[in-house]
Design a protein around this motif. Structure first.
Motif, PDB file in Angstrom:
ATOM      1  N   ILE A  71      26.975  36.411 104.898  1.00  0.00           N
ATOM      2  CA  ILE A  71      27.949  35.873 103.938  1.00  0.00           C
ATOM      3  C   ILE A  71      27.256  35.031 102.881  1.00  0.00           C
ATOM      4  CG2 ILE A  71      29.847  34.215 103.733  1.00  0.00           C
ATOM      5  CD1 ILE A  71      30.907  35.331 106.382  1.00  0.00           C
ATOM      6  N   LEU A  72      26.287  34.207 103.317  1.00  0.00           N
ATOM      7  CA  LEU A  72      25.556  33.356 102.380  1.00  0.00           C
ATOM      8  C   LEU A  72      24.819  34.201 101.351  1.00  0.00           C
ATOM      9  CD1 LEU A  72      24.838  30.420 101.705  1.00  0.00           C
ATOM     10  CD2 LEU A  72      22.812  30.667 103.146  1.00  0.00           C
ATOM     11  N   THR A  73      24.244  35.328 101.797  1.00  0.00           N
ATOM     12  CA  THR A  73      23.545  36.214 100.863  1.00  0.00           C
ATOM     13  C   THR A  73      24.525  36.849  99.886  1.00  0.00           C
ATOM     14  OG1 THR A  73      21.861  36.705 102.538  1.00  0.00           O
ATOM     15  CG2 THR A  73      22.047  38.240 100.698  1.00  0.00           C
ATOM     16  N   LEU A  74      25.664  37.317 100.402  1.00  0.00           N
ATOM     17  CA  LEU A  74      26.660  37.959  99.536  1.00  0.00           C
ATOM     18  C   LEU A  74      27.283  36.972  98.551  1.00  0.00           C
ATOM     19  CD1 LEU A  74      28.452  40.246 102.154  1.00  0.00           C
ATOM     20  CD2 LEU A  74      26.946  40.986 100.298  1.00  0.00           C
ATOM     21  N   SER A  75      27.357  35.702  98.943  1.00  0.00           N
ATOM     22  CA  SER A  75      27.999  34.714  98.077  1.00  0.00           C
ATOM     23  C   SER A  75      27.241  34.500  96.769  1.00  0.00           C
ATOM     24  CB  SER A  75      28.131  33.378  98.823  1.00  0.00           C
ATOM     25  OG  SER A  75      26.860  32.792  99.013  1.00  0.00           O
ATOM     26  N   LYS A  76      26.007  34.948  96.715  1.00  0.00           N
ATOM     27  CA  LYS A  76      25.205  34.790  95.497  1.00  0.00           C
ATOM     28  C   LYS A  76      25.413  35.943  94.510  1.00  0.00           C
ATOM     29  CE  LYS A  76      21.771  32.274  98.210  1.00  0.00           C
ATOM     30  NZ  LYS A  76      20.409  32.260  98.772  1.00  0.00           N
ATOM     31  N   ASN A  77      26.138  36.976  94.940  1.00  0.00           N
ATOM     32  CA  ASN A  77      26.427  38.126  94.072  1.00  0.00           C
ATOM     33  C   ASN A  77      27.598  37.799  93.142  1.00  0.00           C
ATOM     34  OD1 ASN A  77      28.093  40.751  93.555  1.00  0.00           O
ATOM     35  ND2 ASN A  77      26.020  41.464  94.080  1.00  0.00           N
ATOM     36  N   GLU A  78      27.421  38.010  91.841  1.00  0.00           N
ATOM     37  CA  GLU A  78      28.448  37.626  90.859  1.00  0.00           C
ATOM     38  C   GLU A  78      29.748  38.395  91.059  1.00  0.00           C
ATOM     39  OE1 GLU A  78      27.072  37.838  86.883  1.00  0.00           O
ATOM     40  OE2 GLU A  78      25.445  36.373  87.172  1.00  0.00           O
ATOM     41  N   GLU A  79      29.668  39.689  91.391  1.00  0.00           N
ATOM     42  CA  GLU A  79      30.888  40.480  91.578  1.00  0.00           C
ATOM     43  C   GLU A  79      31.655  40.001  92.811  1.00  0.00           C
ATOM     44  OE1 GLU A  79      32.341  45.161  91.745  1.00  0.00           O
ATOM     45  OE2 GLU A  79      30.205  44.675  91.596  1.00  0.00           O
ATOM     46  N   VAL A  80      30.915  39.643  93.861  1.00  0.00           N
ATOM     47  CA  VAL A  80      31.548  39.108  95.067  1.00  0.00           C
ATOM     48  C   VAL A  80      32.231  37.783  94.746  1.00  0.00           C
ATOM     49  CG1 VAL A  80      31.114  38.174  97.370  1.00  0.00           C
ATOM     50  CG2 VAL A  80      29.996  40.290  96.655  1.00  0.00           C
ATOM     51  N   GLN A  81      31.575  36.961  93.934  1.00  0.00           N
ATOM     52  CA  GLN A  81      32.157  35.680  93.531  1.00  0.00           C
ATOM     53  C   GLN A  81      33.460  35.893  92.764  1.00  0.00           C
ATOM     54  OE1 GLN A  81      29.252  33.445  91.341  1.00  0.00           O
ATOM     55  NE2 GLN A  81      27.780  33.391  93.039  1.00  0.00           N
ATOM     56  N   GLU A  82      33.455  36.887  91.886  1.00  0.00           N
ATOM     57  CA  GLU A  82      34.648  37.145  91.075  1.00  0.00           C
ATOM     58  C   GLU A  82      35.812  37.606  91.952  1.00  0.00           C
ATOM     59  OE1 GLU A  82      36.048  40.046  87.368  1.00  0.00           O
ATOM     60  OE2 GLU A  82      33.925  39.857  87.877  1.00  0.00           O
ATOM     61  N   ILE A  83      35.527  38.529  92.900  1.00  0.00           N
ATOM     62  CA  ILE A  83      36.568  39.010  93.816  1.00  0.00           C
ATOM     63  C   ILE A  83      37.104  37.860  94.662  1.00  0.00           C
ATOM     64  CG2 ILE A  83      37.000  40.485  95.819  1.00  0.00           C
ATOM     65  CD1 ILE A  83      34.926  42.447  94.633  1.00  0.00           C
TER      66      ILE A  83
END
Length: 566
Positions: A461-473
């Motif tokens: 989750i911590l790794t995915l949280s750095k992805n801009e698209e994941v942040q937007e969703i």
């Protein structure tokens, strides 16, 4: 050795004397002086003084005689010997009653016994005793110096001092680590913190009293002296005594010799220990900061510093969360700067870590990096995962108990990680423990133990949280809940977390949240209306749960970033 009143009254000159009161107190009373006093007493009588009197100044007035006896008692005299047969023929009943009630010794001396003969005999006895004490003091000084020169263990030397004083002592080096002594460090630390900064007996002529501080509690007294050499502080010398204890000149002389030899020992030992400690910490620091150090180098340097690098180690990183808060909450820290207090605390914590490892018979390598404690703890020769976890939990349980006694209320978060067995595993084990601490604090909160092997989902989750698209969703999903919670303070996000953790069981969730069932149903409908998601749809529940975890792993910072971008 003290001269007791019982010893004095055994002298032949007192053969015809009669003990009127306080016979049971004779062995408890110490005789240090002898004097002849008539009324008034004023401040002419010292403590532990045998007072001789004829009563000439008050024999015609019973009230005046009573006041005279009372004044002698209150001066701290060990006994009052009254020559009867000329001025005083009989000691009044009211004086006898007063003396019995206060356990004060009164002696009836026949008039024929000359005071000069008593003073002569008693002075000779006191002088002989002082000569014996001086001789013993010189012998003790020689014994302690001999032990220092022949490099006897410091603990052996301290045991000799404790036996001579008949009290428990504790000696610390200039880093606050215990060098020797049987007194409990926690008791000493608490009383030292509460120390009144008042000097010891003002009427003593021994110079050591001007350098000594005293603290007291209901159960004990603490005497403290700095151990110094060439104006430099080498450590601290503490004596723990019962509340009733009063330091004598003999004790002061012993302490003076003891502190002098401690200064010699600590001066050389501090230099050796400080150099070794510095090299050990530099070694451990290199293990966690440099990858690819040759195995031969690690083994050789580790062996020279007392470490066996081939043992099985697991890395633990401890982060004290609230030391600064504890500093400001402690009313006894007015005389310390925050920096010195924190340094002292980390030094005491290091001692507790070493003691805990020693208690479970495990080797420990330690270094402080920034404001964190980095530990490589030996688990076993070749540890299985379950055996390793048992050793770590045993160690941390012991550390937690020790730290909470030393610093009540302290909160420590722990990251735990192990790459593999072997000399080359230190760097990667540290990286795993650091990752476990970072992820665990964000996902689970502070004050817990986070093992790297149990943080797989959190790390994902911590790794995915750095992805801009994941942040937007994430923010498009939960920003309505964040905004609603901010305005209404209903905490819908926490409501969903509890509901999801209880597998959608409304009754169980309501009990955990301490809510009425209908209030919980209202909140769940509000979550659905704000997010346009259905809590009966597994995909919608997954999306909402995933978004909340992403948001929490960022430290709740995504909302601020999203708002500032609009």
């Amino acid at each position: 050795m003290n001269l007791s009143l019982e010893d004095v009254l055994a002298f032949p000159i007192f053969e015809t004397a009669k003990i009127i009161t306080g016979e049971k107190e004779l062995s408890k009373k110490t005789v240090e002086w002898v004097s002849v006093i008539e009324s008034p007493v004023e401040n002419f009588v010292r403590e532990n003084e045998l007072v001789l009197s004829t009563g000439i100044g008050c024999y015609t007035d019973p009230h005046l005689f009573f006041d005279f006896v009372k004044d002698v008692y209150e001066s701290g005299a060990c006994a009052l010997a009254i020559a009867t047969g000329h001025y005083i023929y009989r000691i009044p009943e009211e004086i006898v009653d007063f003396a019995e009630q206060n356990q004060f010794v009164i002696i009836d001396l026949p008039w024929e016994i000359r005071f000069a003969d008593i003073i002569h005999e008693l002075t000779n006895a006191i002088n002989n005793l002082q000569k014996d004490e001086l001789l013993r003091l010189k012998e003790l000084q020689q014994e302690l110096l001999e032990m220092y020169l022949t490099k006897q263990p410091f603990s052996t030397m301290v045991a000799v001092i404790e036996k001579e004083l008949g009290q428990s002592i504790l000696v610390m080096n200039n880093k606050g680590n215990v060098a020797g002594g049987s007194a409990r460090i926690r008791d000493v630390w608490k009383m030292w913190n509460d120390m009144k900064q008042s000097q010891e007996e003002e009427d003593s002529h021994h110079p050591i009293f001007s350098k000594m501080k005293r603290a007291e509690s209901r159960d004990a007294q603490l005497f403290h002296m700095k151990v110094q050499s060439s104006e430099q502080t080498e450590g601290d010398f503490f004596i723990v005594t019962p509340p009733s204890y009063k330091m004598t000149l003999r004790d002061a002389n012993i302490i003076e010799q003891a502190v002098m030899v401690c200064a010699l020992w600590l001066t050389s030992e501090n230099a050796i220990v400080e150099n070794k400690n510095m090299l050990q910490k530099e070694f451990v620091l290199s293990l966690i900061e440099e990858e690819g150090i040759p195995e031969k180098t690690i083994r050789k340097e580790g062996k020279s510093l007392g470490y066996d690098a081939d043992l099985s180690y697991e890395c633990l990183i401890g982060y004290p969360e609230n030391l600064e808060t504890l500093f400001y909450q402690d009313p006894n820290n007015n005389h310390q700067t925050k920096k010195s207090w924190l340094e002292n605390m980390m030094s005491y914590i290091e001692t507790e870590l070493a003691d805990a490892a020693q208690s479970i018979q495990r080797q420990i390598m330690y270094v402080q990096k920034d404001d964190k404690m980095v530990i490589f703890l030996q688990t076993s020769e070749k540890a299985s995962q379950s055996a390793s976890s048992g050793t770590i939990n045993q160690f941390l349980d012991l550390v937690d108990r020790r730290l909470n006694k030393l610093l009540p209320g302290v909160v420590v978060s722990w990251g735990i990680g192990k790459y593999e067995d072997g000399v080359m595993a230190f760097y990667k084990s540290y990286q795993k423990a650091a990752s476990a601490l970072e992820v665990g604090r964000k996902q689970k909160g502070i004050g817990k133990r986070y093992h790297f092997d149990n943080t797989k989902i959190s790390r994902l989750i911590l790794t995915l949280s750095k992805n801009e698209e994941v942040q937007e969703i994430t923010m498009s999903t939960i920003s309505p809940l964040i905004e609603y919670d901010r305005k209404r303070e209903m905490d819908l996000i926490h409501t969903f977390i509890v509901y999801n953790e209880n597998s959608g069981n409304v009754s169980q969730s309501a009990r955990v949240l301490n809510l009425h069932r209908q209030s919980l149903l209202y909140r769940l409908r509000k979550i659905e209306s704000l997010t346009n998601l259905s809590l009966t749809n597994p995909d919608d529940v997954f999306l909402l749960d995933f978004s909340i975890k992403i948001w929490m792993s960022s430290g709740n910072q995504l909302a601020a970033g999203s708002q500032s971008a609009r």
